[in-house]
Motif scaffolding. Sequence first.
Motif, mmCIF file in Angstrom:
data_model
loop_
_atom_site.group_PDB
_atom_site.id
_atom_site.type_symbol
_atom_site.label_atom_id
_atom_site.label_comp_id
_atom_site.label_asym_id
_atom_site.label_seq_id
_atom_site.Cartn_x
_atom_site.Cartn_y
_atom_site.Cartn_z
ATOM 1 N N ALA A 367 -7.665 5.828 -3.716
ATOM 2 C CA ALA A 367 -7.045 6.962 -3.028
ATOM 3 C C ALA A 367 -7.901 8.217 -3.163
ATOM 4 O O ALA A 367 -8.006 9.018 -2.227
ATOM 5 N N ARG A 372 -6.870 4.263 2.030
ATOM 6 C CA ARG A 372 -5.455 4.296 2.419
ATOM 7 C C ARG A 372 -4.690 3.173 1.724
ATOM 8 O O ARG A 372 -5.162 2.047 1.654
ATOM 9 N N ASP A 374 -1.702 1.178 2.390
ATOM 10 C CA ASP A 374 -0.685 0.852 3.375
ATOM 11 C C ASP A 374 0.575 0.355 2.664
ATOM 12 O O ASP A 374 0.546 0.025 1.469
ATOM 13 N N LEU A 430 0.820 11.076 -3.176
ATOM 14 C CA LEU A 430 0.792 10.552 -1.817
ATOM 15 C C LEU A 430 2.176 10.425 -1.197
ATOM 16 O O LEU A 430 2.308 9.955 -0.066
#
Length: 615
Positions: A367, A372, A374, A430
Amino acid sequence: MEDRRPVERAQGYLPIADHGIVGDGRTCALVGRDGAVSFMCVPRFDSPPLFASLLDHRRGGALLLAPSRLRASRQRYLPDTAVLVTEMWGPEGAAELTDAFLLEPGARLEDDARAGRGELLRRMRVTQGVVELRCELRPGPGHAVEPSGDGWLLRGPDRVPTAWFHASRPLPGPSGTVVLEAGDELVVSLVWNGVRPAGDPVSRAREHLEATARVWRGWASHVVTDVPRPDLVRRSAITLKLLDHMENGAIIAAATSSLPEYLRGSRNWDYRYAWIRDTAYAVFALRRIGLPAEAKGFLNWALNAASRGTQPLVLYDVDGLPPPEEVEDPYLEGYRRSAPVRWGNAAARQVQHDVYGELLDCAFQWAATGGRLDPGRWEHLAQLAERARTAWSRPDQGIWEVRTPGRPFTYSAAMCQVALDRAARLAWRLGLPGDAEGWRRDARSLARRILEQAWDEKAGALTEHLGGGGLDASLLALPLRRVVPADHPKMAATVRAVAETLGAGGGLLYRYLPGVSPDGVDEPEGAFLLCSFWMADNLVGQGRVDEAAELFERLCSYASPLGLLPEQVDPSDGSFLGNFPQAISHVGLMSTAVVLARVRRGVRPELATHAWFRG
């Protein structure tokens, strides 16, 4: 560069340190100072060996190119490349052997998965006098050689073609001698890509060796130089790239199998696979020496490999699949008669709870590099964090992969703490779903438990497993993973105890007390290089920067004349032990160089060692 030396063998074997490595990002080979390719697997790192005289000098097989009466030699790399030069002296002349796995002209190693041509090229040039040159093509067990066109075809088991061999001058057979004078050249090619080279071999060799060297130099130019010992940092980076399966980013632990951790001992393992444990630590070094593409590739490989099943494995083959079952070779005697020779690695089926922390730390760095997470990948990682909540208290086989009944290893518990901490941080940063507050709370609680339950008052140190007992140098990694601060009184005491009790002299450390192995094997072993680099990092974290720099220089002195490092060193004579070259030893060198450079640039010592600190 070290002066030429006599070529000396013990029981028919060169010292491990008397070898260089060449490769192309799919496979590699060790080339001895005697001109022999002594270990090589095709078409990739974990394929069966085509040559393995390193593991049996009589039956293992080799590709030799050397003066018939070789008296002395020395090796060097062309600067900033993986092109290896071996200078050799006979009684009446001298010759220079250049070895390389050819790369496509203009390839970019950082993002070209098909850079390798599937060809080992060896160019011998007589530099003075007259040399009777011996060429010997002798594959290992299960392989045969037969004429094919103007060369020889090597066939493996079931008569499957393995490689094609060609020489630029007529030879009496796949093995024979030819007399050359100053200025003469002999070029041999070993090709396994199915495309036989065309054109004048000598001209082609010069052109392709120059092109290969340019590719390597272009790649190496990205490696930072504002670190201590930039020469060894760059060589370590090139070595790590030689162990990088460029098609997907996997980095194998070492180029070889079954080189012993103790001569005539039984700890001989197959290291031609990729360990999840190595990823986070390797990525820290790769990112900060100027190789972000390699760092991201290794992270992506590790996260993909671990997501394929409900329970992540400790190690995988380069495809991210379980390695084959471990077997003992019935034919090969082992390096200097250190049997058994093993293929495959049974540690893949062990229970090692530290893998939860290794993977969550990988995800955290993924990160941080813009990767990413998912929903599917995050769901899998969150499940690992949930398992870490209780796994820390259960026995496992630990970082040293003991093959005895497990115990609750302190390192494993610490990495479960890392799993919880990183999961919480990822969720917060996040905005990901999950029990971030609970993970944070459990991480803090587990850190306190480790300081309490692993502490041995009598030893004055944190110990190998919860409940106390046995010093273990793996605990030097706790500050590096931000479990316990390096300057915490109990950690500082542990560092002192490890230095005093596990010190082997010359800055070297044993993993644990000799003869008191946690795996129950009553055999000594060498000093483990990575642990000494961890010690240097701890000294930095405690503000003892000058001591750390001095230790770093001492550790650098153990590198071979080519700048290569093994897994272990015999403290009695400095000889190499274990598989070679060892990726994590080179990672240790690069990481400590980065840590020292950070402090010189003004980063606070207690922060300089952290993989995810952005200073």
